[in-house]
Design a protein around this motif. Structure first.
Motif, mmCIF file in Angstrom:
data_model
loop_
_atom_site.group_PDB
_atom_site.id
_atom_site.type_symbol
_atom_site.label_atom_id
_atom_site.label_comp_id
_atom_site.label_asym_id
_atom_site.label_seq_id
_atom_site.Cartn_x
_atom_site.Cartn_y
_atom_site.Cartn_z
ATOM 1 N N ALA A 181 10.087 -32.203 44.784
ATOM 2 C CA ALA A 181 9.689 -32.313 45.461
ATOM 3 C C ALA A 181 8.884 -32.455 46.692
ATOM 4 O O ALA A 181 8.277 -32.499 47.761
ATOM 5 C CB ALA A 181 8.559 -31.185 44.084
ATOM 6 N N ARG A 182 7.752 -33.700 46.215
ATOM 7 C CA ARG A 182 7.619 -34.711 46.678
ATOM 8 C C ARG A 182 8.584 -34.714 48.397
ATOM 9 O O ARG A 182 7.692 -35.411 50.095
ATOM 10 C CB ARG A 182 7.280 -36.151 46.196
ATOM 11 C CG ARG A 182 5.619 -36.846 47.125
ATOM 12 C CD ARG A 182 5.572 -38.225 46.153
ATOM 13 N NE ARG A 182 4.460 -37.062 44.987
ATOM 14 C CZ ARG A 182 4.945 -37.560 43.530
ATOM 15 N NH1 ARG A 182 6.205 -37.946 43.631
ATOM 16 N NH2 ARG A 182 4.241 -37.100 42.963
ATOM 17 N N LYS A 183 9.770 -35.034 47.564
ATOM 18 C CA LYS A 183 10.335 -35.702 49.272
ATOM 19 C C LYS A 183 10.554 -34.585 49.960
ATOM 20 O O LYS A 183 10.718 -34.656 50.996
ATOM 21 C CB LYS A 183 11.904 -35.604 48.732
ATOM 22 C CG LYS A 183 12.626 -36.622 49.631
ATOM 23 C CD LYS A 183 13.488 -37.454 49.180
ATOM 24 C CE LYS A 183 14.808 -37.514 50.206
ATOM 25 N NZ LYS A 183 15.182 -36.678 51.837
ATOM 26 N N TYR A 184 11.084 -33.875 49.532
ATOM 27 C CA TYR A 184 10.786 -31.450 49.951
ATOM 28 C C TYR A 184 9.451 -31.706 50.747
ATOM 29 O O TYR A 184 9.362 -31.624 52.291
ATOM 30 C CB TYR A 184 10.650 -30.482 49.776
ATOM 31 C CG TYR A 184 10.643 -29.426 49.895
ATOM 32 C CD1 TYR A 184 11.431 -28.681 50.628
ATOM 33 C CD2 TYR A 184 8.915 -29.449 49.844
ATOM 34 C CE1 TYR A 184 11.652 -27.550 51.252
ATOM 35 C CE2 TYR A 184 9.441 -27.876 50.686
ATOM 36 C CZ TYR A 184 10.066 -26.951 51.035
ATOM 37 O OH TYR A 184 9.947 -25.709 52.831
ATOM 38 N N ARG A 185 8.383 -32.155 51.005
ATOM 39 C CA ARG A 185 7.135 -31.989 51.342
ATOM 40 C C ARG A 185 7.428 -33.596 52.697
ATOM 41 O O ARG A 185 6.545 -33.181 53.265
ATOM 42 C CB ARG A 185 6.304 -32.245 50.418
ATOM 43 C CG ARG A 185 5.222 -31.116 49.763
ATOM 44 C CD ARG A 185 4.058 -31.800 48.208
ATOM 45 N NE ARG A 185 3.169 -32.520 49.228
ATOM 46 C CZ ARG A 185 3.122 -33.720 49.345
ATOM 47 N NH1 ARG A 185 2.832 -34.459 48.470
ATOM 48 N NH2 ARG A 185 2.123 -33.415 50.010
ATOM 49 N N GLN A 186 7.659 -34.695 52.170
ATOM 50 C CA GLN A 186 7.874 -35.865 53.554
ATOM 51 C C GLN A 186 9.054 -34.898 54.587
ATOM 52 O O GLN A 186 8.492 -35.090 55.378
ATOM 53 C CB GLN A 186 7.981 -36.472 52.924
ATOM 54 C CG GLN A 186 7.157 -37.303 51.902
ATOM 55 C CD GLN A 186 7.643 -38.390 50.697
ATOM 56 O OE1 GLN A 186 8.599 -38.772 50.746
ATOM 57 N NE2 GLN A 186 6.520 -39.379 49.924
ATOM 58 N N ASP A 187 10.169 -34.873 53.924
ATOM 59 C CA ASP A 187 10.677 -34.012 54.265
ATOM 60 C C ASP A 187 10.498 -33.299 55.944
ATOM 61 O O ASP A 187 10.206 -32.898 57.157
ATOM 62 C CB ASP A 187 11.895 -33.951 54.114
ATOM 63 C CG ASP A 187 12.941 -35.342 54.006
ATOM 64 O OD1 ASP A 187 12.741 -35.880 53.720
ATOM 65 O OD2 ASP A 187 13.902 -34.474 52.722
ATOM 66 N N ILE A 195 7.496 -20.034 47.774
ATOM 67 C CA ILE A 195 7.070 -21.110 47.326
ATOM 68 C C ILE A 195 6.907 -22.222 48.464
ATOM 69 O O ILE A 195 5.935 -23.310 48.754
ATOM 70 C CB ILE A 195 7.210 -21.910 46.176
ATOM 71 C CG1 ILE A 195 6.498 -23.264 45.479
ATOM 72 C CG2 ILE A 195 9.254 -22.180 46.403
ATOM 73 C CD1 ILE A 195 5.179 -23.093 45.092
ATOM 74 N N SER A 196 7.399 -22.504 48.878
ATOM 75 C CA SER A 196 7.992 -23.370 50.366
ATOM 76 C C SER A 196 7.155 -22.957 51.322
ATOM 77 O O SER A 196 6.237 -23.193 52.254
ATOM 78 C CB SER A 196 9.309 -22.840 51.491
ATOM 79 O OG SER A 196 10.265 -23.414 49.810
ATOM 80 N N ASP A 197 6.634 -21.691 51.830
ATOM 81 C CA ASP A 197 5.280 -21.183 52.453
ATOM 82 C C ASP A 197 3.646 -21.672 51.735
ATOM 83 O O ASP A 197 3.146 -21.987 52.291
ATOM 84 C CB ASP A 197 4.920 -19.636 53.396
ATOM 85 C CG ASP A 197 6.162 -19.064 53.858
ATOM 86 O OD1 ASP A 197 7.159 -19.783 54.348
ATOM 87 O OD2 ASP A 197 6.200 -17.819 53.367
ATOM 88 N N ALA A 234 0.038 -28.541 41.933
ATOM 89 C CA ALA A 234 0.557 -27.782 41.005
ATOM 90 C C ALA A 234 1.697 -26.767 41.907
ATOM 91 O O ALA A 234 1.940 -25.947 41.284
ATOM 92 C CB ALA A 234 -0.514 -26.694 41.482
ATOM 93 N N ALA A 235 1.728 -27.063 42.984
ATOM 94 C CA ALA A 235 2.170 -25.951 43.505
ATOM 95 C C ALA A 235 3.857 -26.565 44.085
ATOM 96 O O ALA A 235 4.783 -25.951 43.638
ATOM 97 C CB ALA A 235 1.936 -25.303 45.853
ATOM 98 N N GLU A 236 3.981 -27.982 44.056
ATOM 99 C CA GLU A 236 4.756 -28.642 43.478
ATOM 100 C C GLU A 236 5.806 -28.556 42.345
ATOM 101 O O GLU A 236 6.608 -28.104 42.083
ATOM 102 C CB GLU A 236 5.151 -30.057 43.909
ATOM 103 C CG GLU A 236 4.049 -30.748 45.243
ATOM 104 C CD GLU A 236 4.272 -31.909 45.039
ATOM 105 O OE1 GLU A 236 4.350 -32.817 45.662
ATOM 106 O OE2 GLU A 236 4.170 -33.002 44.006
ATOM 107 N N GLU A 237 4.805 -28.300 41.259
ATOM 108 C CA GLU A 237 5.456 -27.981 39.692
ATOM 109 C C GLU A 237 6.309 -26.134 40.020
ATOM 110 O O GLU A 237 7.269 -26.256 39.517
ATOM 111 C CB GLU A 237 4.598 -28.047 38.880
ATOM 112 C CG GLU A 237 4.453 -27.857 37.945
ATOM 113 C CD GLU A 237 3.631 -27.357 36.178
ATOM 114 O OE1 GLU A 237 3.783 -27.645 35.025
ATOM 115 O OE2 GLU A 237 2.812 -26.420 36.833
#
Length: 226
Positions: free
Chosen positions: A17-23, A144-146, A191-194
């Motif tokens: 999930a963290r990698k998704y945010r970073q990307d 959730i992506s938004d 919390a959103a990542e979870e």
């Protein structure tokens, strides 16, 4: 047959999930920076026109006209002049401290306006939207992506301001407010990542509903709504 599980442990899912945010940020950081710079420049211009009394009040967040985006891209190309109108004043500068206080308040207001006055209320609504559309995977993923994109944009503003406070050797209440805001957005993002992990790695929302009923989700913890 359901989709194969990509990550077996909670830690692996959190890393994904963290990698998704970073990307996402790497793909869109230029656009995010342009929007932030345009908004900040417009706010400063509005406060200058309104005078010293109105400058201390909460400013609005007017969208930047599309025609100005190209100009802002050129403006942002030189990192040294990213905020040409803003210079770090000495820590004892009253005007500078009022400006920093106003920017903290602006971020707080933007977070409340785009989420909810209390984080738990926002996540309860988000949870309801996800479980209501339990049979539409693409819609749940989009929801959730938004949410993650929105929180990341707010977090970037808060982290930038906190770094500026540290660079300007700000101490005491002002720095504490900046750090608290950054931490709040960090907790909301986690919390959103979870929730993102539940949507991406579970075929349905059964496990999400189960943990919610037991009050085990991150956003249900007492520290979230501070």
């Amino acid at each position: 047959m359901g989709r194969p599980r990509l990550h077996a442990t909670a830690e692996e899912r959190a890393v994904a999930a963290r990698k998704y945010r970073q990307d996402y940020y790497e793909r869109n950081k230029k656009t995010i920076s342009v929007k932030m710079a345009a908004k900040y420049k417009a706010q400063r211009a509005g406060r200058k026109k309104s005078g010293p009394v109105k400058a201390a009040r909460l400013s609005g967040h007017s969208p930047q006209p599309e025609g100005k985006v190209a100009e802002q891209e050129t403006f942002m190309s030189d990192s040294k002049s990213q905020f040409p109108e803003h210079k770090i004043s000495p820590p004892d500068s009253t005007v500078h401290r009022i400006d920093l206080q106003q920017r903290i308040q602006d971020i707080r207001t933007a977070v409340v306006q785009t989420t909810a006055p209390h984080p738990e209320d926002y996540f309860e609504h988000l949870y309801y939207s996800l479980t209501k559309n339990a049979h539409d995977y693409q819609l749940r993923l989009s929801i959730i992506s938004d949410a993650l994109k929105l929180l990341e944009a707010h977090s970037l503003q808060a982290r930038t301001l906190e770094a500026e406070l540290l660079q300007g050797n700000e101490v005491g209440n002002l720095l504490s407010q900046g750090q608290e805001l950054t931490q709040k957005l960090r907790d909301m993002t986690r919390a959103a990542e979870e929730l993102w992990c539940f949507i991406v790695y579970d075929a349905d929302t059964a496990k999400l509903i189960q943990q919610h009923s037991r009050g085990e989700l991150r956003f249900q913890q007492p520290t979230m709504d501070k």
